[in-house]
Design a protein around this motif. Sequence first.
Motif, mmCIF file in Angstrom:
data_model
loop_
_atom_site.group_PDB
_atom_site.id
_atom_site.type_symbol
_atom_site.label_atom_id
_atom_site.label_comp_id
_atom_site.label_asym_id
_atom_site.label_seq_id
_atom_site.Cartn_x
_atom_site.Cartn_y
_atom_site.Cartn_z
ATOM 1 N N LYS A 191 6.155 -3.794 0.807
ATOM 2 C CA LYS A 191 5.297 -3.140 1.766
ATOM 3 C C LYS A 191 3.977 -2.207 1.456
ATOM 4 O O LYS A 191 3.798 -2.032 0.053
ATOM 5 C CB LYS A 191 6.193 -2.218 2.702
ATOM 6 N N VAL A 192 2.993 -1.886 2.441
ATOM 7 C CA VAL A 192 1.903 -1.121 1.924
ATOM 8 C C VAL A 192 2.270 0.063 2.823
ATOM 9 O O VAL A 192 2.205 0.167 4.057
ATOM 10 C CB VAL A 192 0.677 -1.855 2.306
ATOM 11 N N VAL A 193 2.090 1.306 2.113
ATOM 12 C CA VAL A 193 2.218 2.452 2.802
ATOM 13 C C VAL A 193 0.931 3.364 2.796
ATOM 14 O O VAL A 193 0.302 3.554 1.667
ATOM 15 C CB VAL A 193 3.143 3.619 2.347
ATOM 16 N N VAL A 194 0.102 3.586 3.925
ATOM 17 C CA VAL A 194 -1.185 4.271 3.886
ATOM 18 C C VAL A 194 -0.862 5.359 4.970
ATOM 19 O O VAL A 194 -0.749 5.428 5.897
ATOM 20 C CB VAL A 194 -2.186 3.474 4.801
ATOM 21 N N ASP A 195 -1.175 6.491 4.041
ATOM 22 C CA ASP A 195 -1.339 7.943 4.610
ATOM 23 C C ASP A 195 0.029 8.194 5.339
ATOM 24 O O ASP A 195 0.372 8.443 6.550
ATOM 25 C CB ASP A 195 -2.341 7.872 5.867
ATOM 26 N N ASN A 196 1.138 7.771 4.550
ATOM 27 C CA ASN A 196 2.560 7.947 5.201
ATOM 28 C C ASN A 196 3.018 6.711 6.231
ATOM 29 O O ASN A 196 4.087 7.298 6.753
ATOM 30 C CB ASN A 196 2.750 9.375 5.544
ATOM 31 N N GLN A 197 2.261 5.900 6.610
ATOM 32 C CA GLN A 197 2.570 5.053 7.462
ATOM 33 C C GLN A 197 2.777 3.523 6.939
ATOM 34 O O GLN A 197 1.901 3.247 6.260
ATOM 35 C CB GLN A 197 1.552 4.953 8.670
ATOM 36 N N ASP A 198 3.696 3.029 7.182
ATOM 37 C CA ASP A 198 4.106 1.740 6.717
ATOM 38 C C ASP A 198 3.183 0.545 7.723
ATOM 39 O O ASP A 198 3.607 0.521 8.679
ATOM 40 C CB ASP A 198 5.649 1.198 6.661
ATOM 41 N N ILE A 199 2.144 0.083 7.075
ATOM 42 C CA ILE A 199 1.187 -0.847 8.006
ATOM 43 C C ILE A 199 1.836 -1.988 8.040
ATOM 44 O O ILE A 199 1.538 -2.840 8.863
ATOM 45 C CB ILE A 199 -0.182 -0.754 7.556
ATOM 46 N N SER A 200 2.764 -2.520 7.243
ATOM 47 C CA SER A 200 3.265 -3.784 7.047
ATOM 48 C C SER A 200 4.382 -3.925 8.579
ATOM 49 O O SER A 200 4.365 -5.043 8.872
ATOM 50 C CB SER A 200 4.336 -3.991 6.109
ATOM 51 N N LYS A 201 4.620 -3.065 9.181
ATOM 52 C CA LYS A 201 5.494 -2.863 10.341
ATOM 53 C C LYS A 201 4.406 -2.782 11.592
ATOM 54 O O LYS A 201 5.077 -2.966 12.395
ATOM 55 C CB LYS A 201 6.611 -1.770 10.164
ATOM 56 N N MET A 202 3.468 -2.583 11.623
ATOM 57 C CA MET A 202 2.434 -2.488 12.603
ATOM 58 C C MET A 202 2.191 -3.905 13.390
ATOM 59 O O MET A 202 2.165 -4.735 12.831
ATOM 60 C CB MET A 202 1.123 -1.817 12.414
ATOM 61 N N THR A 203 2.105 -3.772 14.445
ATOM 62 C CA THR A 203 1.467 -4.761 15.435
ATOM 63 C C THR A 203 0.204 -5.237 15.089
ATOM 64 O O THR A 203 -0.647 -4.027 14.682
ATOM 65 C CB THR A 203 1.829 -4.674 16.967
ATOM 66 N N LYS A 204 -0.340 -6.114 15.509
ATOM 67 C CA LYS A 204 -1.748 -6.628 15.134
ATOM 68 C C LYS A 204 -2.551 -5.427 15.848
ATOM 69 O O LYS A 204 -3.708 -4.792 15.132
ATOM 70 C CB LYS A 204 -2.172 -7.835 15.631
#
Length: 236
Positions: A63-76
């Motif tokens: 996973k990749v966490v940017v500013d405390n948010q896991d962008i790997s789980k985000m929708t497009k």
Amino acid sequence: MNILATENLKKIYDMGEVQVKALDGINLSVQKGEFLAVVGTSGSGKSTLLHMLGGLDAPTSGKVVVDNQDISKMTKDELTIFRRRKIGFVFQNYNLLPLMNVYENIILPIKLDGISPDRGYVEQILTMLGLKEKKYAMPSQLSGGQQQRVALARALASKPAIILADEPTGNLDSRTSQDVLGLMKTTGRQFGQTIVMITHNEEIAQMAGRIIRLEDGKICKGKEDYAGSKEQKSNP
């Protein structure tokens, strides 16, 4: 405080009967306000890593966490909005739109987000990057160094927390490269931004505060440098 982090990040490409491990278990932390250079030869995985950090490509695992948010789980769609608001990109090939002038190129990502640009802030960036007199010039009227400055201004204009730079001086001569990197450092400090830059150029890398090295999709242990006095010697 970490603003960027990866956990066991892997990216595998299927090439027929062969699997290519572009990234093979990357664990990386980047502090807020840090200027990090990622160095490696062609094929080492550095561009793939930058694309993962910016959400331009999805990992195979990890996973990749940017500013405390896991962008790997985000929708497009979520990722598109997040990326536009949190991350500024500076590419080797500038990617300026030829039918828009300097100012229009700079504010385009902000307008795409449906937000009114902070004109005073944009003017401040133009002044700092020596572009004020070129505000209404077309890209074809600019030198390579000036076009790269416009690309940097565009990345800064949306006030992102992170700047990701992919070989930002690859098309520039040595002197212009030093100038652009010096300006990138100055704007990073001025606006409190974190910078991650990939490069194959050791001299350019020394301008960063920290250097990591990739080989075969892995971070080389024991080869992490803190540029320190070296960057001051290279600073224009």
